[in-house]
Design an enzyme around this catalytic site. Structure first.
Site, mmCIF file in Angstrom:
data_model
loop_
_atom_site.group_PDB
_atom_site.id
_atom_site.type_symbol
_atom_site.label_atom_id
_atom_site.label_comp_id
_atom_site.label_asym_id
_atom_site.label_seq_id
_atom_site.Cartn_x
_atom_site.Cartn_y
_atom_site.Cartn_z
ATOM 1 N N GLU A 77 40.168 39.309 51.034
ATOM 2 C CA GLU A 77 40.595 39.000 49.659
ATOM 3 C C GLU A 77 40.261 40.117 48.668
ATOM 4 O O GLU A 77 40.952 40.309 47.675
ATOM 5 C CB GLU A 77 39.939 37.691 49.181
ATOM 6 C CG GLU A 77 40.561 36.437 49.778
ATOM 7 C CD GLU A 77 42.050 36.300 49.462
ATOM 8 O OE1 GLU A 77 42.451 36.661 48.336
ATOM 9 O OE2 GLU A 77 42.808 35.863 50.344
ATOM 10 N N HIS A 129 40.383 43.403 49.235
ATOM 11 C CA HIS A 129 41.486 44.383 49.289
ATOM 12 C C HIS A 129 42.733 43.820 48.613
ATOM 13 O O HIS A 129 43.434 44.512 47.882
ATOM 14 C CB HIS A 129 41.855 44.701 50.748
ATOM 15 C CG HIS A 129 40.757 45.323 51.547
ATOM 16 N ND1 HIS A 129 40.102 44.656 52.544
ATOM 17 C CD2 HIS A 129 40.228 46.560 51.500
ATOM 18 C CE1 HIS A 129 39.199 45.455 53.093
ATOM 19 N NE2 HIS A 129 39.247 46.610 52.481
ATOM 20 N N GLY A 158 37.326 49.237 44.731
ATOM 21 C CA GLY A 158 36.503 48.081 44.367
ATOM 22 C C GLY A 158 35.126 48.517 43.875
ATOM 23 O O GLY A 158 34.509 49.428 44.429
ATOM 24 N N GLN A 159 34.642 47.813 42.849
ATOM 25 C CA GLN A 159 33.306 48.089 42.296
ATOM 26 C C GLN A 159 32.197 47.821 43.322
ATOM 27 O O GLN A 159 31.091 48.327 43.202
ATOM 28 C CB GLN A 159 33.110 47.221 41.037
ATOM 29 C CG GLN A 159 31.769 47.349 40.361
ATOM 30 C CD GLN A 159 31.437 48.782 39.958
ATOM 31 O OE1 GLN A 159 32.316 49.529 39.525
ATOM 32 N NE2 GLN A 159 30.183 49.173 40.129
ATOM 33 N N SER A 201 34.127 43.699 55.021
ATOM 34 C CA SER A 201 34.554 43.566 56.423
ATOM 35 C C SER A 201 33.337 43.367 57.331
ATOM 36 O O SER A 201 33.441 42.808 58.415
ATOM 37 C CB SER A 201 35.303 44.819 56.874
ATOM 38 O OG SER A 201 36.323 45.109 55.966
#
Ligand code: PAF
Length: 283
Positions: free
Chosen positions: A32, A34, A150-151, A189
């Site tokens: 989610e 990504h 992403g942070q 992941s």
């Protein structure tokens, strides 16, 4: 959705794209987190390119590249659900091979200096050289207007922003919020490697960051006190083995005695053999 592998196919499809392009670089095995980057790229651009490439040069000798999870079919299904055939926007998925990205005799590297020597960089020598090299190559090949990260990987974001400015890449680096499970665990992941007990214990990263943030919100500005609070919470979880906690300036990643402007609380913690990272931004 177009799926291409070779550089020449990518070039042909890139030339055919009309309007702005948002790039989402990934190593596949999408979750989610990504998909939230892809959705943001879709909301802000006419076209979206998602690259899927497990980059061997950002793995250390002790990090098992061959065990990195991969499932292209599942990734493509997830992506196509965001771009139904009726969609007016175009999605291109680029899945280059190792030979394309690192041709025989490869010897060219992109390296950001001081920013990569601390935190994750000090624990994972060579990691960021691999990241900046591949991201520069992805930028060159796809020529995006905006690139989405992403942070969750806070240092990666700081390093890529620096590289984009230093190398005059004509694009905007967009940083998107960390996506979390209901109990606060940041999506990654690597979460799939956790057993049931480790998965429960893994919320300790979020709890530890939240406790330090609460102190900050009550007025605490002493960097050491914020680090101490994070350690204290981590030490209360028997399955967690802290690697580092830190309270740094958001841009320079220099450790802070006193928090003044925008700051970053971050940490790396082992749950069994799985190494997790997480962070909060202050200010
Ligand atoms: O964050 C990742 O998944 C990777 O580091 C990236 C940016 C795709 C480069 O391989």
């Amino acid at each position: 959705m177009d799926v291409v592998s070779s550089l020449s196919d990518l070039k042909t499809v890139r030339l055919s794209l009309d309007g702005t392009v948002g790039l989402v670089p990934t190593m596949g095995y999408l979750h989610e987190g990504h998909l939230s980057l892809v959705s943001r790229a879709k909301a802000e651009n006419k076209n979206v390119i998602v690259s899927i490439f497990v980059n061997p040069t950002q793995f250390g000798a002790n990090e098992d590249l061959s065990k990195y999870p991969r499932d292209l079919e599942r990734d493509l299904n997830l992506l196509s659900s965001l771009f139904p055939p009726s969609s007016e926007q175009k999605l291109v998925v680029w899945t280059p091979s190792d030979e394309i990205m690192y041709p025989h005799g490869y010897q060219t590297w992109v390296e950001v200096e001081a920013l990569t020597k601390v935190l994750e960089g000090s624990m994972r020598p060579g990691h960021f050289r691999g990241v900046t090299t591949i991201v520069a190559k992805l930028f060159n090949a796809t020529q995006p207007d905006k690139a989405y990260f992403g942070q969750k990987d806070a240092q990666q974001v700081a390093v890529i922003r620096r590289m984009a400015v230093d190398l005059n890449f004509p694009l905007e680096v967009i940083v998107c919020p960390t996506q979390r499970e209901a109990d606060g665990l940041a999506l990654s992941s690597r979460n799939k490697y956790l057993n049931e007990a480790e998965r429960k214990a893994a919320t300790v990263l979020f709890r530890s960051l939240s406790a330090a943030k609460e102190l900050y919100e009550k007025g605490e500005r002493d960097g050491e006190n914020l680090r101490r609070k994070m350690k204290e919470v981590l030490e209360g979880e028997p399955l967690a083995q802290m690697q580092y906690v830190s309270c740094t300036d958001y841009d320079t990643l220099e450790e802070l005695d006193v928090v003044k402007g925008k700051a970053l609380l971050s940490m790396a913690v082992f749950l069994g053999k799985t190494r997790l990272i997480d962070n909060f931004i202050l200010g």
